[in-house]
Design an enzyme around this catalytic site. Structure first.
Site, PDB file in Angstrom:
ATOM      1  N   GLY A 104       0.813  -1.206   0.000  1.00 45.05           N
ATOM      2  CA  GLY A 104       0.000   0.000   0.000  1.00 45.05           C
ATOM      3  C   GLY A 104       0.847   1.256   0.000  1.00 45.05           C
ATOM      4  O   GLY A 104       0.515   2.264  -0.630  1.00 45.05           O
ATOM      5  N   ASN A 105       2.016   1.205   0.677  1.00 43.94           N
ATOM      6  CA  ASN A 105       2.893   2.373   0.722  1.00 43.94           C
ATOM      7  C   ASN A 105       3.690   2.551  -0.560  1.00 43.94           C
ATOM      8  O   ASN A 105       4.269   3.610  -0.787  1.00 43.94           O
ATOM      9  CB  ASN A 105       3.846   2.274   1.918  1.00 43.94           C
ATOM     10  CG  ASN A 105       3.128   2.468   3.231  1.00 43.94           C
ATOM     11  OD1 ASN A 105       2.199   3.249   3.308  1.00 43.94           O
ATOM     12  ND2 ASN A 105       3.532   1.753   4.257  1.00 43.94           N
ATOM     13  N   LYS A 107      -3.590  -4.695  11.938  1.00 48.26           N
ATOM     14  CA  LYS A 107      -3.370  -4.217  10.569  1.00 48.26           C
ATOM     15  C   LYS A 107      -3.601  -2.710  10.473  1.00 48.26           C
ATOM     16  O   LYS A 107      -4.715  -2.226  10.688  1.00 48.26           O
ATOM     17  CB  LYS A 107      -4.325  -4.936   9.609  1.00 48.26           C
ATOM     18  CG  LYS A 107      -4.156  -4.537   8.150  1.00 48.26           C
ATOM     19  CD  LYS A 107      -2.800  -4.927   7.618  1.00 48.26           C
ATOM     20  CE  LYS A 107      -2.660  -4.590   6.137  1.00 48.26           C
ATOM     21  NZ  LYS A 107      -1.295  -4.857   5.655  1.00 48.26           N
ATOM     22  N   LYS A 159      -2.239  -8.550   2.795  1.00 50.84           N
ATOM     23  CA  LYS A 159      -2.083  -8.910   1.386  1.00 50.84           C
ATOM     24  C   LYS A 159      -0.871  -9.795   1.141  1.00 50.84           C
ATOM     25  O   LYS A 159      -0.845 -10.552   0.175  1.00 50.84           O
ATOM     26  CB  LYS A 159      -2.054  -7.668   0.502  1.00 50.84           C
ATOM     27  CG  LYS A 159      -0.836  -6.805   0.599  1.00 50.84           C
ATOM     28  CD  LYS A 159       0.128  -7.044  -0.536  1.00 50.84           C
ATOM     29  CE  LYS A 159       1.317  -6.124  -0.443  1.00 50.84           C
ATOM     30  NZ  LYS A 159       1.930  -5.969   0.871  1.00 50.84           N
ATOM     31  N   LYS A 211       5.499  -9.841   5.770  1.00 54.01           N
ATOM     32  CA  LYS A 211       6.209 -10.093   4.510  1.00 54.01           C
ATOM     33  C   LYS A 211       7.205 -11.245   4.674  1.00 54.01           C
ATOM     34  O   LYS A 211       7.271 -12.154   3.830  1.00 54.01           O
ATOM     35  CB  LYS A 211       6.928  -8.826   4.040  1.00 54.01           C
ATOM     36  CG  LYS A 211       6.010  -7.733   3.538  1.00 54.01           C
ATOM     37  CD  LYS A 211       6.795  -6.494   3.155  1.00 54.01           C
ATOM     38  CE  LYS A 211       5.904  -5.454   2.497  1.00 54.01           C
ATOM     39  NZ  LYS A 211       4.726  -5.091   3.300  1.00 54.01           N
TER      40      LYS A 211
END
Length: 302
Positions: free
Chosen positions: A9-10, A123, A207, A265
């Site tokens: 998103g970033n 989140k 995600k 991640k």
């Protein structure tokens, strides 16, 4: 290779940038240039993306319009998946010169309603705040807030994905040479009822975990998690921070990684390679091709 590339998103809305359509389109265009390089190199490509800043903004807009009955997070997730998917689809079509078909797919992802994440929101969504403002909003709106780097953000439940009902559609598109954009924001969170039907639930799925599940189910060769930093860093946020070029499970266990950003991640990458994936990599969006070659980012091995 079949590559699943997860855009953070970033990476689509960089820290400190205004949450405007112009900024998001410009970043989608930058992402498309990097992704087009993978397509031109002959790889089949599936693109996923984050939605934390966008879903949080929609929640704020909804609360301002109808504070007593805001839209649930599954509907907001679907809205952001359509919006961001459209931007990436259009910019990627432009970047590849319309030589490959590109399609964005609204994707439902099943979670377990008993997942302990519902009791422990982690989140980050929405804009960043100073600590005092974040705590004031938490009291006023019933939010849970937590530190995010030097700032604070609202945090919401992030259950683990367990099933992707739309997997067959994704496989059909890939078989026809389509570049598929799917599982945006981790997918639309749904639960399966006793009779097998689906129903939305209040959550935002991470995600990276959804991308790892998707990559495993598709038998992908590589999982790339593309963000706005150059890889996993030892001493992140300090003057002594350094990129870790290669990372094993044993080395990852010794690191302190943020639960709302780099931690998922690394966990997703380890799960992917443990299930037989050839390569998992984390790094900057513009370094996507170099990460595949092991020349940039952090490459995760089993």
């Amino acid at each position: 290779m079949l590559v699943v590339a997860a855009l953070g998103g970033n990476a689509l809305l960089r820290r400190g940038e205004p949450m405007t359509a112009e900024a998001q389109r410009a970043n989608a265009a930058r992402a498309a240039v990097a992704l087009a390089g993978l397509v031109r190199a002959g790889h089949d490509l599936v693109v996923t993306h984050g939605n934390g800043p966008q879903v949080g903004l929609l929640a704020l807009q909804g609360a301002a319009y109808r504070p007593d009955a805001p839209d649930p997070l599954d509907l907001l997730g679907a809205e952001t998946e359509g919006m961001i998917g459209y931007l990436i689809e259009q910019e990627l079509e432009n970047a590849v010169g319309h030589d490959r078909p590109v399609a964005a797919l609204l994707t439902q992802v099943v979670v377990d309603p008993a997942d302990p994440a519902f009791a422990r929101p982690t989140k980050p969504v929405g804009p960043v705040y100073a600590e005092a403002e974040a705590k004031r909003l938490a009291t006023a709106r019933g939010w849970t807030v937590a530190p995010d780097g030097a700032s604070w953000r609202r945090v919401v439940p992030s259950p683990k994905p367990v099933e992707i009902p739309d997997l067959q559609v994704i496989r059909l598109l890939l078989a026809q040479g389509v570049v598929v954009i799917c599982a945006g924001g981790g997918g639309i969170p749904v639960v399966r009822r006793v009779d097998g039907s689906l129903s939305g639930i209040e959550a935002v799925i991470d995600k990276d975990h959804a991308s790892a599940l998707l990559a495993r189910n598709l038998g992908a060769d590589a999982l790339l998690m593309l963000t706005d930093v150059d890889g996993v860093q030892e001493g992140f946020g300090t003057p002594a921070a350094r990129r870790i070029p290669r990372l094993t499970a044993a080395e990852a266990a010794r690191l302190t990684l943020p639960a709302g950003s780099m931690g998922p991640k690394v966990a997703a990458g380890l799960a992917f390679v443990a299930a037989g994936g050839r390569l998992a990599g984390i790094g900057r969006m513009e370094d996507a091709g170099a990460i595949l070659l092991g020349a940039a980012g952090t490459v995760i091995s089993g």
